[in-house]
Scaffold this motif. Structure first.
Motif, PDB file in Angstrom:
ATOM      1  N   PRO A   9     -35.206  29.577  -5.854  1.00 30.13           N
ATOM      2  CA  PRO A   9     -34.932  30.445  -4.718  1.00 30.13           C
ATOM      3  C   PRO A   9     -35.535  31.828  -4.932  1.00 30.13           C
ATOM      4  N   VAL A  10     -35.959  32.464  -3.811  1.00 29.18           N
ATOM      5  CA  VAL A  10     -36.448  33.830  -3.883  1.00 29.18           C
ATOM      6  C   VAL A  10     -35.297  34.717  -4.334  1.00 29.18           C
ATOM      7  N   SER A  11     -35.516  35.608  -5.295  1.00 33.40           N
ATOM      8  CA  SER A  11     -34.386  36.390  -5.797  1.00 33.40           C
ATOM      9  C   SER A  11     -34.812  37.753  -6.304  1.00 33.40           C
ATOM     10  N   ILE A  12     -33.990  38.753  -6.045  1.00 34.99           N
ATOM     11  CA  ILE A  12     -34.038  40.067  -6.669  1.00 34.99           C
ATOM     12  C   ILE A  12     -32.603  40.376  -7.045  1.00 34.99           C
ATOM     13  N   SER A  13     -32.384  40.633  -8.338  1.00 35.16           N
ATOM     14  CA  SER A  13     -31.036  40.852  -8.846  1.00 35.16           C
ATOM     15  C   SER A  13     -30.198  39.605  -8.568  1.00 35.16           C
ATOM     16  N   ASP A  14     -29.062  39.749  -7.887  1.00 34.19           N
ATOM     17  CA  ASP A  14     -28.189  38.606  -7.610  1.00 34.19           C
ATOM     18  C   ASP A  14     -28.441  37.982  -6.248  1.00 34.19           C
ATOM     19  N   ALA A  15     -29.318  38.580  -5.463  1.00 37.45           N
ATOM     20  CA  ALA A  15     -29.574  38.063  -4.117  1.00 37.45           C
ATOM     21  C   ALA A  15     -30.460  36.826  -4.175  1.00 37.45           C
ATOM     22  N   ARG A  16     -30.293  35.952  -3.175  1.00 34.54           N
ATOM     23  CA  ARG A  16     -31.128  34.743  -3.172  1.00 34.54           C
ATOM     24  C   ARG A  16     -31.199  34.138  -1.769  1.00 34.54           C
ATOM     25  N   ILE A  17     -32.276  33.401  -1.559  1.00 33.16           N
ATOM     26  CA  ILE A  17     -32.461  32.598  -0.357  1.00 33.16           C
ATOM     27  C   ILE A  17     -32.873  31.211  -0.824  1.00 33.16           C
ATOM     28  N   GLU A  18     -32.208  30.176  -0.350  1.00 33.28           N
ATOM     29  CA  GLU A  18     -32.577  28.806  -0.692  1.00 33.28           C
ATOM     30  C   GLU A  18     -32.802  28.006   0.589  1.00 33.28           C
ATOM     31  N   HIS A  19     -33.932  27.330   0.647  1.00 31.23           N
ATOM     32  CA  HIS A  19     -34.319  26.531   1.816  1.00 31.23           C
ATOM     33  C   HIS A  19     -33.987  25.069   1.529  1.00 31.23           C
ATOM     34  N   VAL A  20     -33.123  24.468   2.338  1.00 31.57           N
ATOM     35  CA  VAL A  20     -32.664  23.102   2.075  1.00 31.57           C
ATOM     36  C   VAL A  20     -32.840  22.241   3.316  1.00 31.57           C
ATOM     37  N   GLU A  21     -32.766  20.938   3.100  1.00 32.05           N
ATOM     38  CA  GLU A  21     -32.847  19.974   4.202  1.00 32.05           C
ATOM     39  C   GLU A  21     -31.740  18.945   4.054  1.00 32.05           C
ATOM     40  N   ILE A  22     -31.089  18.607   5.149  1.00 33.69           N
ATOM     41  CA  ILE A  22     -30.065  17.565   5.146  1.00 33.69           C
ATOM     42  C   ILE A  22     -30.762  16.209   5.170  1.00 33.69           C
ATOM     43  N   THR A  23     -30.365  15.317   4.278  1.00 35.04           N
ATOM     44  CA  THR A  23     -31.086  14.052   4.110  1.00 35.04           C
ATOM     45  C   THR A  23     -30.333  12.822   4.594  1.00 35.04           C
ATOM     46  N   SER A  24     -29.143  12.998   5.152  1.00 31.28           N
ATOM     47  CA  SER A  24     -28.418  11.847   5.685  1.00 31.28           C
ATOM     48  C   SER A  24     -27.400  12.322   6.720  1.00 31.28           C
ATOM     49  N   GLY A  25     -26.872  11.377   7.493  1.00 28.17           N
ATOM     50  CA  GLY A  25     -25.846  11.694   8.472  1.00 28.17           C
ATOM     51  C   GLY A  25     -26.410  12.172   9.799  1.00 28.17           C
ATOM     52  N   ARG A  26     -25.528  12.671  10.675  1.00 29.90           N
ATOM     53  CA  ARG A  26     -25.925  13.097  12.023  1.00 29.90           C
ATOM     54  C   ARG A  26     -26.894  14.265  11.999  1.00 29.90           C
ATOM     55  N   GLY A  27     -26.870  15.032  10.927  1.00 34.08           N
ATOM     56  CA  GLY A  27     -27.757  16.184  10.829  1.00 34.08           C
ATOM     57  C   GLY A  27     -29.006  15.914  10.003  1.00 34.08           C
ATOM     58  N   LYS A  28     -29.346  14.646   9.776  1.00 30.91           N
ATOM     59  CA  LYS A  28     -30.502  14.315   8.953  1.00 30.91           C
ATOM     60  C   LYS A  28     -31.762  15.001   9.472  1.00 30.91           C
ATOM     61  N   GLY A  29     -32.473  15.657   8.569  1.00 29.27           N
ATOM     62  CA  GLY A  29     -33.690  16.367   8.918  1.00 29.27           C
ATOM     63  C   GLY A  29     -33.485  17.831   9.241  1.00 29.27           C
ATOM     64  N   ASN A  30     -32.250  18.249   9.457  1.00 37.97           N
ATOM     65  CA  ASN A  30     -32.001  19.654   9.764  1.00 37.97           C
ATOM     66  C   ASN A  30     -32.337  20.543   8.568  1.00 37.97           C
ATOM     67  N   GLU A  31     -32.981  21.676   8.853  1.00 38.70           N
ATOM     68  CA  GLU A  31     -33.296  22.663   7.830  1.00 38.70           C
ATOM     69  C   GLU A  31     -32.284  23.804   7.881  1.00 38.70           C
ATOM     70  N   LEU A  32     -31.910  24.277   6.698  1.00 37.37           N
ATOM     71  CA  LEU A  32     -30.950  25.372   6.567  1.00 37.37           C
ATOM     72  C   LEU A  32     -31.478  26.379   5.562  1.00 37.37           C
ATOM     73  N   LEU A  33     -31.055  27.625   5.706  1.00 37.30           N
ATOM     74  CA  LEU A  33     -31.273  28.644   4.692  1.00 37.30           C
ATOM     75  C   LEU A  33     -29.916  29.071   4.156  1.00 37.30           C
ATOM     76  N   PHE A  34     -29.718  28.932   2.849  1.00 36.35           N
ATOM     77  CA  PHE A  34     -28.522  29.452   2.201  1.00 36.35           C
ATOM     78  C   PHE A  34     -28.851  30.855   1.701  1.00 36.35           C
ATOM     79  N   VAL A  35     -28.084  31.838   2.143  1.00 31.67           N
ATOM     80  CA  VAL A  35     -28.411  33.239   1.884  1.00 31.67           C
ATOM     81  C   VAL A  35     -27.246  33.915   1.172  1.00 31.67           C
ATOM     82  N   PHE A  36     -27.560  34.640   0.087  1.00 31.85           N
ATOM     83  CA  PHE A  36     -26.536  35.403  -0.639  1.00 31.85           C
ATOM     84  C   PHE A  36     -27.108  36.784  -0.943  1.00 31.85           C
ATOM     85  N   ASN A  37     -26.430  37.819  -0.488  1.00 32.99           N
ATOM     86  CA  ASN A  37     -26.950  39.177  -0.665  1.00 32.99           C
ATOM     87  C   ASN A  37     -26.257  39.946  -1.789  1.00 32.99           C
ATOM     88  N   GLY A  38     -25.536  39.213  -2.636  1.00 29.13           N
ATOM     89  CA  GLY A  38     -24.792  39.841  -3.718  1.00 29.13           C
ATOM     90  C   GLY A  38     -23.331  40.032  -3.401  1.00 29.13           C
TER      91      GLY A  38
END
Length: 320
Positions: A9-38
């Protein structure tokens, strides 16, 4: 199941962005960004209009999540209220743009925006903030063409999210602009008074096509019921609207410009398994296209005209 799209994940200090994809279920194929700003963790639903889904602060989930869980945008059906079959809830669900509000002839509930996939344009962390941007296109050959740039900024180590939408009419004729932000709250806010909302103006109850005037204060909602309230902001002098939850362990506030978003609705739901409250600032209320058109309340964008809207969320822990 969710798998990571980026190994690091892209990171500076404790912050991060993670790009993920759902691989099963009703949301299969959906893209998400998990974001943490510290300090604040939130989830951007890339495949669903770049809206904000879950949001966590101080160990608590703030945005209400519906039992529909993750749903693919390709499951969208415009008929009647089928929008609700894929309504994921979350802190922010955007409704519009050709239509928002109740079901009417030719228009399903709340429009297509939240079922439209976004294209990421920016995803970075600098010394001051996490900065995200995406483009969303709502268009139809021979119909209206709305182009939206959404920018989301979250200052590092602050419990704050700023959402700015720039909407452009790229078509060759004027287009109605029906925009409504469906901001969905869960515990710890449901049993706390939201005085900022109650003192906005005169309230009336509105359910489907039924409407009745009343003093619409924040009263207990009985089990197994829902409610939609409309607030008249015409006598409100403040240009900047500040809404807040006053009680409970977490304080939350929403700030926006009333000239940008002159309408306000509130939705509440309570049954055995679901309890939610939604604030709904917008260019329109939930009363639908015909109501706004007949009362000269429907805004139109001329060809190439742009409109900009900003929401600012901020959270803090209550100090004893």
């Amino acid at each position: 199941m969710i798998t990571s799209r980026t190994r690091q994940p892209v990171s500076i200090s404790d912050a991060r962005i993670e790009h993920v994809e759902i691989t099963s279920g009703r949301g299969k194929g959906n893209e998400l960004l998990f974001v943490f700003n510290g300090l604040l963790f939130f989830e951007i639903n890339v495949s669903r209009g770049f809206d904000i889904r879950s949001c966590h602060y101080a160990g608590r989930q703030l945005g209400w999540l519906s039992p529909c869980t993750h749903v693919s945008p390709h499951s969208y059906h415009a008929e009647k209220d089928d929008w609700n079959r894929g309504f994921e809830g979350g802190l922010l669900t955007t409704c519009g743009l050709e239509h928002a509000g109740q079901v009417e002839d030719g228009y399903g509930l709340h429009g297509r925006f939240s079922y439209t996939e976004a294209e990421i344009e920016e995803k970075r962390i600098d010394r001051g903030a996490i900065r995200l941007a995406a483009s969303i296109s709502e268009c139809k050959v021979g119909g209206h063409w709305y182009q939206v740039t959404r920018r989301i900024v979250s200052p590092l180590s602050e419990a704050k999210i700023i959402v700015t939408d720039t909407i452009t009419n790229c078509g060759f004729e004027s287009a109605p602009l029906m925009l409504l932000y469906h901001i969905n709250w869960s515990e710890p806010f449901l049993d706390a008074a939201s005085a900022g909302v109650d003192h906005l103006g005169a309230w009336k109850s509105f359910k489907g096509s039924h409407e009745a005037s009343l003093d619409h204060r924040y009263a207990e909602l009985r089990e197994g019921s829902f409610e939609v309230g409309i607030c008249d902001l015409s006598n409100t002098s403040e240009q900047e609207i500040r809404l807040h939850w006053e009680e409970g362990p977490i304080q939350a506030s929403l700030k926006y410009d009333r000239q940008q978003l002159p309408a306000f609705s509130r939705w509440r739901l309570k049954n055995k398994d679901q309890h939610a409250v939604a604030w709904e600032p917008g260019t329109v209320t939930t009363q639908g296209r015909y109501f706004h058109d007949q009362n000269n309340l429907l805004r139109y964008l001329a060809p190439s005209e742009q409109a900009e809207f900003t929401l600012e969320f901020e959270f803090s822990e209550r100090k004893e």
